[in-house]
Design a protein around this motif. Sequence first.
Motif, PDB file in Angstrom:
ATOM      1  N   GLY A 130       0.788  -1.227   0.000  1.00 27.20           N
ATOM      2  CA  GLY A 130       0.000   0.000   0.000  1.00 27.20           C
ATOM      3  C   GLY A 130       0.822   1.281   0.000  1.00 27.20           C
ATOM      4  O   GLY A 130       0.266   2.372   0.168  1.00 27.20           O
ATOM      5  N   TRP A 131       2.114   1.170  -0.241  1.00 28.54           N
ATOM      6  CA  TRP A 131       2.991   2.354  -0.256  1.00 28.54           C
ATOM      7  C   TRP A 131       2.535   3.321  -1.329  1.00 28.54           C
ATOM      8  O   TRP A 131       2.198   2.933  -2.444  1.00 28.54           O
ATOM      9  CB  TRP A 131       4.411   1.899  -0.527  1.00 28.54           C
ATOM     10  CG  TRP A 131       5.483   2.761   0.063  1.00 28.54           C
ATOM     11  CD1 TRP A 131       5.359   3.715   1.010  1.00 28.54           C
ATOM     12  CD2 TRP A 131       6.878   2.711  -0.273  1.00 28.54           C
ATOM     13  NE1 TRP A 131       6.586   4.259   1.312  1.00 28.54           N
ATOM     14  CE2 TRP A 131       7.525   3.673   0.534  1.00 28.54           C
ATOM     15  CE3 TRP A 131       7.636   1.949  -1.164  1.00 28.54           C
ATOM     16  CZ2 TRP A 131       8.901   3.904   0.477  1.00 28.54           C
ATOM     17  CZ3 TRP A 131       9.001   2.172  -1.221  1.00 28.54           C
ATOM     18  CH2 TRP A 131       9.627   3.134  -0.410  1.00 28.54           C
ATOM     19  N   ARG A 132       2.530   4.612  -1.029  1.00 29.41           N
ATOM     20  CA  ARG A 132       2.200   5.660  -1.992  1.00 29.41           C
ATOM     21  C   ARG A 132       3.449   6.500  -2.239  1.00 29.41           C
ATOM     22  O   ARG A 132       3.978   7.112  -1.311  1.00 29.41           O
ATOM     23  CB  ARG A 132       1.064   6.554  -1.477  1.00 29.41           C
ATOM     24  CG  ARG A 132      -0.248   5.821  -1.222  1.00 29.41           C
ATOM     25  CD  ARG A 132      -0.850   5.316  -2.528  1.00 29.41           C
ATOM     26  NE  ARG A 132      -2.189   4.790  -2.356  1.00 29.41           N
ATOM     27  CZ  ARG A 132      -2.484   3.531  -2.101  1.00 29.41           C
ATOM     28  NH1 ARG A 132      -1.510   2.638  -1.966  1.00 29.41           N
ATOM     29  NH2 ARG A 132      -3.725   3.126  -1.983  1.00 29.41           N
ATOM     30  N   LEU A 133       3.911   6.505  -3.488  1.00 29.90           N
ATOM     31  CA  LEU A 133       5.131   7.225  -3.828  1.00 29.90           C
ATOM     32  C   LEU A 133       4.867   8.225  -4.936  1.00 29.90           C
ATOM     33  O   LEU A 133       4.198   7.898  -5.917  1.00 29.90           O
ATOM     34  CB  LEU A 133       6.221   6.257  -4.294  1.00 29.90           C
ATOM     35  CG  LEU A 133       6.830   5.306  -3.261  1.00 29.90           C
ATOM     36  CD1 LEU A 133       7.855   4.410  -3.938  1.00 29.90           C
ATOM     37  CD2 LEU A 133       7.471   6.078  -2.137  1.00 29.90           C
ATOM     38  N   GLU A 134       5.390   9.426  -4.785  1.00 31.68           N
ATOM     39  CA  GLU A 134       5.290  10.443  -5.829  1.00 31.68           C
ATOM     40  C   GLU A 134       6.664  11.054  -6.076  1.00 31.68           C
ATOM     41  O   GLU A 134       7.372  11.407  -5.134  1.00 31.68           O
ATOM     42  CB  GLU A 134       4.307  11.546  -5.417  1.00 31.68           C
ATOM     43  CG  GLU A 134       2.859  11.086  -5.348  1.00 31.68           C
ATOM     44  CD  GLU A 134       1.908  12.242  -5.139  1.00 31.68           C
ATOM     45  OE1 GLU A 134       2.329  13.410  -5.366  1.00 31.68           O
ATOM     46  OE2 GLU A 134       0.760  11.996  -4.748  1.00 31.68           O
ATOM     47  N   ARG A 135       7.044  11.122  -7.361  1.00 30.52           N
ATOM     48  CA  ARG A 135       8.289  11.766  -7.786  1.00 30.52           C
ATOM     49  C   ARG A 135       9.502  11.154  -7.076  1.00 30.52           C
ATOM     50  O   ARG A 135      10.373  11.863  -6.576  1.00 30.52           O
ATOM     51  CB  ARG A 135       8.236  13.271  -7.523  1.00 30.52           C
ATOM     52  CG  ARG A 135       7.103  13.998  -8.183  1.00 30.52           C
ATOM     53  CD  ARG A 135       7.138  15.495  -7.945  1.00 30.52           C
ATOM     54  NE  ARG A 135       7.062  15.823  -6.530  1.00 30.52           N
ATOM     55  CZ  ARG A 135       8.046  16.397  -5.843  1.00 30.52           C
ATOM     56  NH1 ARG A 135       9.197  16.707  -6.444  1.00 30.52           N
ATOM     57  NH2 ARG A 135       7.897  16.677  -4.574  1.00 30.52           N
ATOM     58  N   VAL A 136       9.544   9.827  -7.044  1.00 31.96           N
ATOM     59  CA  VAL A 136      10.639   9.129  -6.366  1.00 31.96           C
ATOM     60  C   VAL A 136      11.459   8.347  -7.382  1.00 31.96           C
ATOM     61  O   VAL A 136      10.914   7.633  -8.216  1.00 31.96           O
ATOM     62  CB  VAL A 136      10.100   8.190  -5.268  1.00 31.96           C
ATOM     63  CG1 VAL A 136      11.228   7.350  -4.670  1.00 31.96           C
ATOM     64  CG2 VAL A 136       9.402   8.996  -4.177  1.00 31.96           C
ATOM     65  N   ASP A 137      12.764   8.494  -7.305  1.00 30.07           N
ATOM     66  CA  ASP A 137      13.685   7.767  -8.182  1.00 30.07           C
ATOM     67  C   ASP A 137      14.163   6.509  -7.459  1.00 30.07           C
ATOM     68  O   ASP A 137      14.890   6.583  -6.467  1.00 30.07           O
ATOM     69  CB  ASP A 137      14.876   8.651  -8.544  1.00 30.07           C
ATOM     70  CG  ASP A 137      15.816   7.991  -9.559  1.00 30.07           C
ATOM     71  OD1 ASP A 137      15.551   6.840  -9.968  1.00 30.07           O
ATOM     72  OD2 ASP A 137      16.816   8.637  -9.933  1.00 30.07           O
ATOM     73  N   LEU A 138      13.730   5.345  -7.957  1.00 31.67           N
ATOM     74  CA  LEU A 138      14.127   4.054  -7.403  1.00 31.67           C
ATOM     75  C   LEU A 138      15.086   3.316  -8.342  1.00 31.67           C
ATOM     76  O   LEU A 138      15.218   2.096  -8.270  1.00 31.67           O
ATOM     77  CB  LEU A 138      12.893   3.194  -7.126  1.00 31.67           C
ATOM     78  CG  LEU A 138      12.061   3.580  -5.890  1.00 31.67           C
ATOM     79  CD1 LEU A 138      10.649   3.042  -6.009  1.00 31.67           C
ATOM     80  CD2 LEU A 138      12.717   3.081  -4.619  1.00 31.67           C
TER      81      LEU A 138
END
Length: 240
Positions: A159-167
Amino acid sequence: MSTDPIAALEQGPEVTDVDLSGADPEALREALTAGGRWVLRRCVLTGLDLSGVDLGTATLERCDLTRVRLRGAVLDGARIEGGSLAQADLADADLTDAVLRGVDLSRARLVGARLTDTTFRDCRMIGVDLTGMRSLAVTFSVDGCSLALARLADAALRGWRLERVDLSDADLSGADLREAVLTDCALRGTDLTHARLEGADLRGADLGEITPETPAVLRGAIVSPEQAADVCRALGLQVI
């Protein structure tokens, strides 16, 4: 900067432009723990062992805590603006309700840290170690951060919510990413081997190079028609 760091703290709780890196770690830890609600501005604490220190509700502005040991430290409700925690050891630290904005956390160790409602915004988190993170629910947020080369193997991130993240090139092997939502995120070269992606929404993610192995890796994930077409082409299928 002051030449007597402990004396400078005795004038607290607001301390500006003090180099604390040469202080006795035990005396410094005791002074910080006993000092109340600290506001440290542009202070230097590089390389110190402050394990177990209580900096709950403290404010740290543009401080240098590179390579600091903060194992088991209490930082609940802390506000950290700018500065560096690069290569810091925050294993088992309590960061509940902490807000970190524009902080360099490159290669920091957060194994076992409590991240309940913690906010990371516009932080540099390249190579950060969150290996094996376990929780019933992901309640910390990461927005606009670089988690390239981060270590998140076997992490429970459902359920993680990520925005504008470089993985990019991060290790998410074996991670539980079910029902996660990635918006404007990069997954270029990310290791998703054996990750659980059922219901994960990757329509807003850059999947990087698509290979014939990609369908198996992304099994159960939600992708866009364009991404699905790229997968088909990687398998040698013609999309008409």
